[in-house]
Design an enzyme around this catalytic site. Structure first.
Site, mmCIF file in Angstrom:
data_model
loop_
_atom_site.group_PDB
_atom_site.id
_atom_site.type_symbol
_atom_site.label_atom_id
_atom_site.label_comp_id
_atom_site.label_asym_id
_atom_site.label_seq_id
_atom_site.Cartn_x
_atom_site.Cartn_y
_atom_site.Cartn_z
ATOM 1 N N ARG A 1 -7.629 2.105 -3.241
ATOM 2 C CA ARG A 1 -8.423 2.294 -2.014
ATOM 3 C C ARG A 1 -9.063 3.505 -1.638
ATOM 4 O O ARG A 1 -8.435 4.469 -1.475
ATOM 5 C CB ARG A 1 -7.745 1.508 -0.568
ATOM 6 C CG ARG A 1 -8.579 1.409 0.507
ATOM 7 C CD ARG A 1 -7.816 0.633 1.612
ATOM 8 N NE ARG A 1 -8.654 -0.414 2.367
ATOM 9 C CZ ARG A 1 -8.765 -0.582 3.734
ATOM 10 N NH1 ARG A 1 -8.270 0.465 4.337
ATOM 11 N NH2 ARG A 1 -9.435 -1.200 4.155
ATOM 12 N N GLY B 1 -9.580 -6.694 8.562
ATOM 13 C CA GLY B 1 -8.659 -5.948 9.366
ATOM 14 C C GLY B 1 -8.383 -6.515 10.682
ATOM 15 O O GLY B 1 -7.327 -7.552 10.840
ATOM 16 N N ARG B 2 -9.148 -6.166 11.659
ATOM 17 C CA ARG B 2 -9.013 -6.567 13.388
ATOM 18 C C ARG B 2 -9.111 -8.073 13.254
ATOM 19 O O ARG B 2 -8.399 -8.477 13.891
ATOM 20 C CB ARG B 2 -10.088 -5.784 14.077
ATOM 21 C CG ARG B 2 -9.761 -4.618 14.178
ATOM 22 C CD ARG B 2 -10.977 -3.559 14.395
ATOM 23 N NE ARG B 2 -11.787 -3.524 13.240
ATOM 24 C CZ ARG B 2 -12.782 -2.776 13.098
ATOM 25 N NH1 ARG B 2 -13.470 -2.208 14.054
ATOM 26 N NH2 ARG B 2 -13.446 -2.789 11.995
ATOM 27 N N GLN C 1 0.819 -1.131 0.056
ATOM 28 C CA GLN C 1 0.012 0.186 -0.026
ATOM 29 C C GLN C 1 1.010 1.163 0.063
ATOM 30 O O GLN C 1 1.641 1.446 0.895
ATOM 31 C CB GLN C 1 -0.902 0.132 1.155
ATOM 32 C CG GLN C 1 -2.059 1.064 0.869
ATOM 33 C CD GLN C 1 -2.861 1.343 1.865
ATOM 34 O OE1 GLN C 1 -2.611 1.660 3.329
ATOM 35 N NE2 GLN C 1 -4.284 1.430 1.810
ATOM 36 N N TYR D 1 -6.007 10.714 4.051
ATOM 37 C CA TYR D 1 -4.503 11.274 3.726
ATOM 38 C C TYR D 1 -4.645 11.886 2.632
ATOM 39 O O TYR D 1 -5.462 12.262 1.912
ATOM 40 C CB TYR D 1 -3.849 9.696 3.854
ATOM 41 C CG TYR D 1 -3.842 9.262 5.254
ATOM 42 C CD1 TYR D 1 -3.117 9.854 6.278
ATOM 43 C CD2 TYR D 1 -4.575 8.033 5.563
ATOM 44 C CE1 TYR D 1 -3.228 9.346 7.616
ATOM 45 C CE2 TYR D 1 -4.531 7.825 7.045
ATOM 46 C CZ TYR D 1 -3.891 8.353 7.978
ATOM 47 O OH TYR D 1 -4.020 7.970 9.095
HETATM 48 C C1 PHB Z 1 -3.409 5.174 11.329
HETATM 49 O O1 PHB Z 1 -2.176 5.023 11.314
HETATM 50 O O2 PHB Z 1 -3.952 5.574 12.280
HETATM 51 C C2 PHB Z 1 -3.906 5.051 10.005
HETATM 52 C C3 PHB Z 1 -3.175 4.706 8.884
HETATM 53 C C4 PHB Z 1 -3.819 4.533 7.524
HETATM 54 C C5 PHB Z 1 -4.981 4.254 7.646
HETATM 55 C C6 PHB Z 1 -6.134 4.460 8.720
HETATM 56 C C7 PHB Z 1 -5.244 4.655 9.936
HETATM 57 O O3 PHB Z 1 -5.602 4.065 6.363
#
Ligand code: PHB
Length: 374
Positions: free
Chosen positions: A234, A323-324, A101, A187
């Protein structure tokens, strides 16, 4: 084995066979050392999860200016490229596939994480009110508010586009199967896409098309290097993380689904609002994306095996990212296949540290399995 689960069916994306449709979502773990290099522990962490159809790495900065947090890795030096090639090798040897990524944080940063203590940059000088980043200061790690960012010039935007391409070149040399362009979660690219963070009056601001231009230029530049069939993107429509308040979020997502489809990219990865808030995506909206994007469409959010299978059965999604669940279950695919109980993740070890909460979650049949699920 539960062979009927649509999540366990293989899928071929642009000629690359993936063993199943259970993807590991990108997750920041902040275990890179001070040189922004992934370590051997990182290689082990990802190799443990190699039964995923596709692993997407943690967000990785494409240049020093793209860094927002202490402890995240980069892909802009020879040392970083070499360190990532060890990660890729470990995953491939374990039979997996892996995407890198590519990340630039934009305004979600602080001068302590910027080269030469510089001011962070953004499409427009709009400060975030709530976001914090981690910095290393006075010998310890701290969370601090982001500093106000300055507006990027047109020339600087061109440089960043070429930095994405250079990072993709490095990712290709390191052996990655795909690169994923991070246009989500507030971001830099998301700051260009969104109405509240992009106030520009040049060709990168204003209309939907203009706000999408930066992402599209990056996709084109990266595709030239690695091939569109090796590129994922994404996005996070309706997401509010990092103070995003986009009044045209769904229109933008539809425009991108259409234009990225035309560019022939490998996959579109939709991060749904869940852990960070935002208006939930509707079934009709997901269907709209499906109609516009014909290659591999991936959703990620508050899904479990059952709700993920439903999206696949409806042919809305081609794959689901978790993810989690992947933090605590290195063998998530095996657990889905057998209906085994899932380990529970410990949020106190999500970021920083070393093996604890990183490489020590047990797989089924390993010595620790009984204690961790008890
Ligand atoms: C984070 O570091 O909090 C973080 C980084 C990338 C993401 C989401 C959260 O896409």
């Amino acid at each position: 084995m539960n062979r009927t689960s649509p999540l366990l069916r293989p899928i071929t994306i642009s000629g690359t066979l993936l063993n199943n449709r259970v993807f590991m979502a990108p997750m920041t773990r902040m275990r890179a050392n001070g040189t922004e290099c992934p370590t051997l522990l990182t290689a082990r962490y990802y190799a443990q999860r190699a039964t995923a159809g596709l692993i997407v790495t943690e967000a990785t900065q494409v240049c020093a200016q793209g860094k927002g947090y202490f402890g995240t890795p980069g892909i802009y030096t020879n040392a970083q490229e070499g360190a990532w090639s060890r990660v890729v090798k470990a995953v491939h040897e374990a039979g997996g596939r892996i995407a890198m990524q590519l990340w630039h944080v934009g305004r979600i940063s602080h001068s302590l994480n910027q080269p030469d203590g510089a001011q962070p940059v953004a499409p427009s000088a709009v400060a975030t009110r709530r976001s914090k980043v981690s910095v290393f200061k006075n010998g310890r790690l701290q969370e601090v508010p982001c500093e106000p960012a300055r507006e990027l010039s047109g020339d600087e935007i061109s440089v960043i586009v070429s930095q994405y391409a250079a990072a993709a070149e490095r990712a290709k040399r390191a052996g990655f199967d795909f690169v994923e362009i991070h246009a989500a979660n507030g971001y830099l690219i998301n700051q260009f896409l969104s109405t509240n963070t992009n106030l520009r009056t040049d060709q990168y601001g204003g209309s939907l098309e203009n706000r999408a231009r930066f992402l599209e230029e990056i996709v084109d530049a990266v595709s030239l290097v690695i091939g569109a069939g090796r590129v994922g993107v994404r996005i996070s429509p309706n997401g509010v993380f990092n103070d995003i308040a986009d009044s045209e979020a769904e229109q933008m997502a539809c425009l991108l689904a259409h234009s990225l489809n035309a560019k022939g990219i490998a996959y579109l990865h939709v991060a749904e609002p869940d852990w960070a808030g935002g208006v939930a995506l509707t079934a009709a909206f997901r269907q709209g994306l499906r109609e516009r994007f014909r290659n591999c469409l991936v959703f990620c959010g508050n899904f479990d095996q059952k709700s993920g299978e439903e999206l696949l059965a409806q042919k809305v999604a081609d794959a689901m990212a978790f993810g989690r669940l992947y933090i605590a279950n290195p063998d998530l695919v095996t657990r889905f296949a057998s209906g085994a109980k899932l380990n529970v993740a410990d949020p106190s070890t999500f970021y920083f540290g070393n093996t604890k909460g990183y490489t020590d979650y047990p797989s089924l049949g390993s010595a620790e399995a009984t204690t961790a699920t008890a």
